[in-house]
Design a protein around this motif. Structure first.
Motif, PDB file in Angstrom:
ATOM      1  N   PHE A  26      33.256  43.668  25.619  1.00 16.62           N
ATOM      2  CA  PHE A  26      33.682  42.654  24.294  1.00 16.62           C
ATOM      3  C   PHE A  26      33.847  43.366  22.978  1.00 16.62           C
ATOM      4  O   PHE A  26      34.924  43.245  22.472  1.00 16.62           O
ATOM      5  CB  PHE A  26      32.507  41.835  24.253  1.00 16.62           C
ATOM      6  CG  PHE A  26      32.460  40.705  25.334  1.00 16.62           C
ATOM      7  CD1 PHE A  26      33.476  39.689  25.384  1.00 16.62           C
ATOM      8  CD2 PHE A  26      31.384  40.737  25.976  1.00 16.62           C
ATOM      9  CE1 PHE A  26      33.624  38.714  26.202  1.00 16.62           C
ATOM     10  CE2 PHE A  26      31.439  39.560  27.059  1.00 16.62           C
ATOM     11  CZ  PHE A  26      32.326  38.861  27.359  1.00 16.62           C
TER      12      PHE A  26
ATOM     13  N   LEU B  34      38.398  40.115  31.245  1.00 16.87           N
ATOM     14  CA  LEU B  34      37.422  39.183  30.292  1.00 16.87           C
ATOM     15  C   LEU B  34      36.905  38.391  31.118  1.00 16.87           C
ATOM     16  O   LEU B  34      35.585  37.803  30.866  1.00 16.87           O
ATOM     17  CB  LEU B  34      38.405  38.985  29.147  1.00 16.87           C
ATOM     18  CG  LEU B  34      37.777  37.809  28.136  1.00 16.87           C
ATOM     19  CD1 LEU B  34      36.569  38.525  27.308  1.00 16.87           C
ATOM     20  CD2 LEU B  34      38.912  37.307  27.353  1.00 16.87           C
TER      21      LEU B  34
ATOM     22  N   ILE C 106      32.713  37.416  30.903  1.00 17.80           N
ATOM     23  CA  ILE C 106      32.308  36.148  30.752  1.00 17.80           C
ATOM     24  C   ILE C 106      31.336  35.649  31.751  1.00 17.80           C
ATOM     25  O   ILE C 106      30.104  35.132  31.469  1.00 17.80           O
ATOM     26  CB  ILE C 106      33.380  35.076  30.291  1.00 17.80           C
ATOM     27  CG1 ILE C 106      33.947  35.639  28.889  1.00 17.80           C
ATOM     28  CG2 ILE C 106      32.637  33.787  30.102  1.00 17.80           C
ATOM     29  CD1 ILE C 106      34.996  34.963  28.569  1.00 17.80           C
TER      30      ILE C 106
ATOM     31  N   PHE D 288      26.764  35.002  31.918  1.00 20.11           N
ATOM     32  CA  PHE D 288      26.073  33.833  32.334  1.00 20.11           C
ATOM     33  C   PHE D 288      25.190  34.280  33.475  1.00 20.11           C
ATOM     34  O   PHE D 288      24.080  34.140  33.599  1.00 20.11           O
ATOM     35  CB  PHE D 288      27.002  32.768  32.824  1.00 20.11           C
ATOM     36  CG  PHE D 288      26.403  31.672  33.461  1.00 20.11           C
ATOM     37  CD1 PHE D 288      25.576  30.839  32.744  1.00 20.11           C
ATOM     38  CD2 PHE D 288      26.296  31.374  34.720  1.00 20.11           C
ATOM     39  CE1 PHE D 288      24.813  29.523  33.486  1.00 20.11           C
ATOM     40  CE2 PHE D 288      25.579  30.360  35.582  1.00 20.11           C
ATOM     41  CZ  PHE D 288      24.983  29.571  34.632  1.00 20.11           C
TER      42      PHE D 288
ATOM     43  N   ILE E  65      36.632  30.269  34.333  1.00 18.61           N
ATOM     44  CA  ILE E  65      35.767  30.367  33.231  1.00 18.61           C
ATOM     45  C   ILE E  65      34.882  29.137  33.199  1.00 18.61           C
ATOM     46  O   ILE E  65      33.549  29.309  33.100  1.00 18.61           O
ATOM     47  CB  ILE E  65      36.025  30.774  31.878  1.00 18.61           C
ATOM     48  CG1 ILE E  65      36.951  32.188  31.957  1.00 18.61           C
ATOM     49  CG2 ILE E  65      35.406  30.757  30.776  1.00 18.61           C
ATOM     50  CD1 ILE E  65      37.470  32.618  30.651  1.00 18.61           C
ATOM     51  N   LEU E  66      35.359  28.172  33.214  1.00 22.70           N
ATOM     52  CA  LEU E  66      34.852  26.774  32.950  1.00 22.70           C
ATOM     53  C   LEU E  66      34.229  26.476  34.355  1.00 22.70           C
ATOM     54  O   LEU E  66      33.124  25.931  34.229  1.00 22.70           O
ATOM     55  CB  LEU E  66      36.056  25.639  32.566  1.00 22.70           C
ATOM     56  CG  LEU E  66      36.697  26.074  31.160  1.00 22.70           C
ATOM     57  CD1 LEU E  66      37.654  24.863  31.099  1.00 22.70           C
ATOM     58  CD2 LEU E  66      35.658  25.922  30.186  1.00 22.70           C
TER      59      LEU E  66
ATOM     60  N   PRO F 134      38.288  35.553  22.660  1.00 19.97           N
ATOM     61  CA  PRO F 134      37.504  35.879  23.462  1.00 19.97           C
ATOM     62  C   PRO F 134      35.977  35.270  23.382  1.00 19.97           C
ATOM     63  O   PRO F 134      35.142  35.005  24.163  1.00 19.97           O
ATOM     64  CB  PRO F 134      37.319  37.405  23.602  1.00 19.97           C
ATOM     65  CG  PRO F 134      38.042  37.928  22.368  1.00 19.97           C
ATOM     66  CD  PRO F 134      38.753  36.747  22.048  1.00 19.97           C
ATOM     67  N   TRP F 135      35.799  35.124  22.129  1.00 24.77           N
ATOM     68  CA  TRP F 135      34.115  34.650  21.600  1.00 24.77           C
ATOM     69  C   TRP F 135      34.069  33.108  22.096  1.00 24.77           C
ATOM     70  O   TRP F 135      33.185  32.829  22.744  1.00 24.77           O
ATOM     71  CB  TRP F 135      33.805  34.819  20.277  1.00 24.77           C
ATOM     72  CG  TRP F 135      34.116  36.412  20.158  1.00 24.77           C
ATOM     73  CD1 TRP F 135      35.124  36.912  19.282  1.00 24.77           C
ATOM     74  CD2 TRP F 135      33.223  37.533  20.687  1.00 24.77           C
ATOM     75  NE1 TRP F 135      34.955  38.264  19.290  1.00 24.77           N
ATOM     76  CE2 TRP F 135      33.610  38.604  20.085  1.00 24.77           C
ATOM     77  CE3 TRP F 135      32.126  37.487  21.347  1.00 24.77           C
ATOM     78  CZ2 TRP F 135      33.265  39.952  20.404  1.00 24.77           C
ATOM     79  CZ3 TRP F 135      31.567  38.781  21.496  1.00 24.77           C
ATOM     80  CH2 TRP F 135      31.992  40.060  21.135  1.00 24.77           C
TER      81      TRP F 135
ATOM     82  N   LEU G  26      35.975  31.915  24.513  1.00 22.32           N
ATOM     83  CA  LEU G  26      35.974  31.705  25.724  1.00 22.32           C
ATOM     84  C   LEU G  26      34.491  32.050  26.470  1.00 22.32           C
ATOM     85  O   LEU G  26      33.768  31.322  27.383  1.00 22.32           O
ATOM     86  CB  LEU G  26      36.941  32.649  26.487  1.00 22.32           C
ATOM     87  CG  LEU G  26      38.399  32.309  26.392  1.00 22.32           C
ATOM     88  CD1 LEU G  26      39.230  33.377  26.983  1.00 22.32           C
ATOM     89  CD2 LEU G  26      38.511  30.882  26.875  1.00 22.32           C
ATOM     90  N   LEU G  27      33.900  32.957  25.790  1.00 26.34           N
ATOM     91  CA  LEU G  27      32.520  33.183  26.225  1.00 26.34           C
ATOM     92  C   LEU G  27      31.656  32.153  26.006  1.00 26.34           C
ATOM     93  O   LEU G  27      30.698  31.694  26.811  1.00 26.34           O
ATOM     94  CB  LEU G  27      31.889  34.681  25.415  1.00 26.34           C
ATOM     95  CG  LEU G  27      30.646  35.169  25.550  1.00 26.34           C
ATOM     96  CD1 LEU G  27      30.198  35.397  27.130  1.00 26.34           C
ATOM     97  CD2 LEU G  27      30.244  36.143  24.802  1.00 26.34           C
TER      98      LEU G  27
ATOM     99  N   LEU H  79      32.487  28.987  25.947  1.00 29.15           N
ATOM    100  CA  LEU H  79      32.666  27.973  26.799  1.00 29.15           C
ATOM    101  C   LEU H  79      31.986  28.342  28.264  1.00 29.15           C
ATOM    102  O   LEU H  79      31.556  27.347  28.949  1.00 29.15           O
ATOM    103  CB  LEU H  79      33.975  27.466  27.003  1.00 29.15           C
ATOM    104  CG  LEU H  79      34.702  26.905  25.808  1.00 29.15           C
ATOM    105  CD1 LEU H  79      36.258  26.815  26.046  1.00 29.15           C
ATOM    106  CD2 LEU H  79      34.093  25.506  25.695  1.00 29.15           C
ATOM    107  N   GLY H  80      32.393  29.670  28.526  1.00 29.41           N
ATOM    108  CA  GLY H  80      31.947  30.132  29.959  1.00 29.41           C
ATOM    109  C   GLY H  80      30.495  29.976  30.208  1.00 29.41           C
ATOM    110  O   GLY H  80      29.887  30.013  31.387  1.00 29.41           O
ATOM    111  N   VAL H  81      29.868  30.190  29.244  1.00 30.20           N
ATOM    112  CA  VAL H  81      28.118  30.156  29.068  1.00 30.20           C
ATOM    113  C   VAL H  81      27.855  28.773  29.183  1.00 30.20           C
ATOM    114  O   VAL H  81      26.766  28.289  29.906  1.00 30.20           O
ATOM    115  CB  VAL H  81      27.682  31.129  28.235  1.00 30.20           C
ATOM    116  CG1 VAL H  81      26.075  30.793  28.245  1.00 30.20           C
ATOM    117  CG2 VAL H  81      27.721  32.259  28.454  1.00 30.20           C
TER     118      VAL H  81
END
Ligand code: HEM
Ligand SMILES: [Cu+2]
Lengths: 672, 58
Positions: A163, A187, A191, A195, A272-273, B28-29, B31-32, B34-36
């Motif tokens: 990142f 990316l 991500i 998680f 991602i979602l 990217p932040w 997205l990060l 949301l992805g978490v």
């Protein structure tokens, strides 16, 4: 401290490598491949043990080796390599220096220490054969958990270095606005990794504390729930990373541009979602979580993620096609494909990865992720069949392909044995395809995963597979045939592959596909096939006084008796045996194909009559349980001859057609 | 505005705002985040709520 700005340009590809990134990519990839080698040797041992005819290892060694195989492959090989992919996509593809190389090295060494520590727990201490899932309350040595934690922390550092590299590239303007698609895929992987690793920490740290006695208990359902946020999501890191590798391969080999950046990126956004919540498919068979939670997290979310995978699976070959057609390979529908560089291992690996992941891995994943189907196949061999298609045929194959590209680029060397390299993807791909398919086949027949011995020798409780199971034990098959029918007419090949005999097929004609699936579930509770342990189970019943020595007890019933040794069922067994003697064989076993063939019958009535269905059987049993039973050894004087009542037909019937025997009239209350 | 069939000269192209999706995908932040957050809420928190609501056997 001065920032290292040393770059080297690869003479063949023109890629620019930042010096520390170059070294880090090499080290991470090499250690990953070492883990793959270790895991591969262990895979051989696992496979030679599960192959019943060889049955190489003792049980302890088997579970130890299986634990090591799962961890070295799924965790260590893949994640080391993924960190290499992240640095490549972050630094090299963006022409950007790697942010914080010292942190990156620290992360790398943490990962190495974690890897070694975990393997120490498994192979040196030999007290941590808990499989890679390590379900509490099954406990491993603390070094097992600490190793995993250190490894995870190291990997997390790697993600944040990635990142930070994106941020550096943006501020130093090495790219404008949007990162390239491959980097975007990386990316996505990073991500998901954040998680994943955070969830791993949430569950592994308490479990580690539990292993050193600082936490009293770990709730087993809670463990499973949070573990899978780690265990499954890490598979999604793989998916994102290998899809990124697909795009990279298409660009490297063909100069292909993505067909639509918008569509591809949106597909990554769907990953991602939604892709991580599909972890819930591992808990579909668990009580304690509602169907709402299960279905939203699996079906709904999962299908969006699957949609994304289908987009990638179509756009990558699509992009290749466009690029090839521009080069003039325009003849017919498929010239672009025929003229692809099939002898180049980079291409063949990636192509096999796309096909294998899409067709085998993807489809079986959707099947397993469906609540209703999962109940049939949970914890069977179908599961390793599925994930070897995704994680081996998909991810490992793709990574192998990119390795073929990177070896000359990173090490500035020629590939040794180019001829072998040409064949390797085909051999590995074909082997894995067959292997996965047959594991799935075995799974639908009920063969359990993670089990040292398919035959369950020595178990008090007999376990019988459906008759056309994968009979990999030839002698067992022979003995069975000899005992059951007095002749052996199953061709060896059929016996080996589990192909049903022609007669069996005929007998099943009316009820093919759907029924087969149903039966796969029903049969777990006592199919008709005799197996090696039948005698032992019987002997146990005799010893406990449930059956008289000479009695022949039908297989399904034996399972019930063994399940319920505490229930006084002596007379039931005796009566059922009597009844069986009185009934003609064909009626008792409508599926006994030998008989059927003799009688020229092919049509087997299979429908459940409503009165004979499940519900009524339970009621029958209840009624029977409530009725006075002057049993205990010896025939009851005056009492109703229990077994003669048709209501017990269920138990005497062929248990592999869960609907019970098709003979006679449906039982009616009070009938005798 | 220029006529329909005449292409715009480069300088004349009006500054369009970046489309929302592109802004999102280039961040990217975000997205990060949301992805978490999405899996944390839907999978972890909701799941933990369901598990703790199962009564413990005495
Ligand atoms: C190279 C050829 C490979 C062979 C022949 C092989 C063989 C096997 C077999 C037979 C099992 C089933 C064990 C059982 O449930 O009883 C297994 C389990 C497993 N394999 Fe592989 N495997 C291979 C490669 C891989 C790779 C590359 C990965 C991961 C990237 C992998 C990951 C796993 C995992 C995670 C398990 C499950 C372990 C467990 O249940 O705890 N395998 N493998
Ligand atoms: Cu999974």
């Amino acid at each position: 401290m001065a920032v290292n700005r040393m770059f080297r340009t690869c003479p063949t590809t023109g890629l620019k490598f930042h010096q520390p990134a170059d070294a880090l990519i090499r080290w991470n990839a090499v250690v990953g491949v070492v883990a793959l080698l270790v895991g591969g040797i262990l895979a051989l041992l696992v496979t030679l043990t599960r192959w019943q005819t060889v049955h190489l290892l003792a049980p302890d060694a088997f579970y130890m080796v299986l634990t090591g195989h799962g961890l070295n492959m799924l965790v260590f090989w893949i994640i080391f390599f993924e960190i290499a992919v992240l640095y490549f996509a972050g630094s090299t593809l963006l022409n950007c220096r790697l942010a914080a190389p010292r942190w990156a090295w620290a992360g790398f060494w943490l990962m190495v220490i974690g890897w070694l520590m975990n393997n120490y727990a498994v192979f040196v201490r030999q007290d941590s054969s808990v499989m890679f899932t390590a379900y509490a309350p099954m406990g491993a040595h603390w070094t097992f958990y600490l190793g995993l934690i250190l490894f995870a922390v190291g990997a997390l550092i790697g993600c944040f270095v990635f990142f930070a590299t994106l941020a550096v590239g943006k501020s130093e303007r090495t790219y404008n606005g949007s990162v390239p698609l491959v980097t975007f895929g990386a990316l996505t992987a990073a991500i998901i990794a954040v998680f994943t690793i955070a969830s791993g920490a949430i569950i592994l740290i308490p479990t580690f504390l539990w292993s050193i006695g600082m936490v009293p208990t770990i709730d087993s359902l809670m463990y499973r729930h949070i573990f899978w946020a780690f265990g499954h999501s890490s598979q999604q890191i793989n998916v994102s990373a290998h899809v990124a590798v697909w795009y990279a391969g298409a660009a490297i080999l063909f100069g292909a541009k993505p067909m639509s950046e918008k569509v591809s990126r949106t597909a990554f956004l769907l990953y991602i979602l939604f892709i991580t919540i599909a972890s819930a498919h591992h808990l579909l068979a668990d009580p304690g979580l509602t169907s709402k939670w299960k279905i939203l997290n699996t079906s709904y979310a999962f299908y969006l993620a699957v949609l994304a995978s289908m987009v990638h699976g179509l756009t990558v070959p699509g992009a290749i096609e466009v690029a090839q057609r521009q080069k003039g390979f325009n003849k017919g529908l498929f010239e672009w494909l025929r003229k692809a560089p099939w002898g180049n291992p980079v291409f063949s690996s990636i192509f096999i990865s796309i096909i294998g992941f899409g067709f085998l891995g993807g489809i079986s994943g959707v099947i397993l992720g469906t609540e209703q189907l999962n109940l049939i196949m949970h914890n069977t061999f179908y599961v390793p069949g599925h994930f070897h298609a995704t994680v081996v045929l998909g991810t490992t194959m793709a990574f192998m392909g990119i390795t073929y590209f990177l070896i000359p680029v990173l090490f500035r060397r020629e590939m040794a044995f180019p001829g072998v390299a040409k064949w390797q993807p085909y051999v590995f791909g074909l082997g894995m395809t067959v292997f996965s398919l047959f594991m799935m086949g075995a799974g639908t027949l009920g063969v359990p995963r993670r089990h040292w011995d398919v035959a369950f020798s020595g178990n008090p409780l007999g376990f019988e597979f459906p008759r056309h199971r994968v009979a990999d034990d030839r002698t067992d098959g022979d003995r069975r045939c000899a005992r059951g029918r007095g002749r052996c007419d199953v061709p060896a090949g059929h016996r080996l592959l589990g192909v049903p005999r022609q007669e069996d097929r005929d007998a099943r004609l009316p009820a093919r596909a759907g029924a087969r699936w149903r039966r796969a579930g029903a049969d777990r509770f006592g199919g008709r096939i005799a197996h090696r342990d039948r005698r032992r189970g019987h002997a146990r019943l005799v010893r406990l006084g449930h059956v008289r020595p000479g009695d022949r007890v039908p297989g399904g019933l034996r399972a019930v008796l063994l399940h319920q040794l505490e229930v006084p069922v002596h007379r039931l067994a005796a009566e059922v045996t009597l009844r069986k003697r009185r009934q003609p064989r064909a009626q008792r076993h409508p599926h006994a194909s030998g008989d059927l063939a003799r009688e020229g019958g092919g049509q087997v009535p299979r429908e459940r009559s409503s009165a004979d269905g499940n519900g009524s059987t339970t009621q029958e049993m209840r009624r029977w349980q409530a009725s006075p039973k002057p049993h205990l050894p010896g025939p009851a004087p005056g009492g109703p001859p229990i077994g003669r009542s048709p209501r017990l037909r269920r138990w005497s019937g062929c248990s592999s057609c869960a609907s019970g025997s098709s003979s006679g009239s449906p039982p009616s209350p009070g009938s005798r | 505005m220029a006529e329909k069939n005449q292409p715009l000269a480069y300088e004349e192209i009006p500054e369009e705002p970046e489309p929302f999706m592109q802004q999102l995908l280039d961040n990217p932040w975000m997205l990060l985040f949301l992805g978490v957050v999405v899996p944390t809420v839907l999978y972890l928190i909701w799941g933990v709520m369901e598990i703790v609501s199962v009564p413990i056997a005495p």
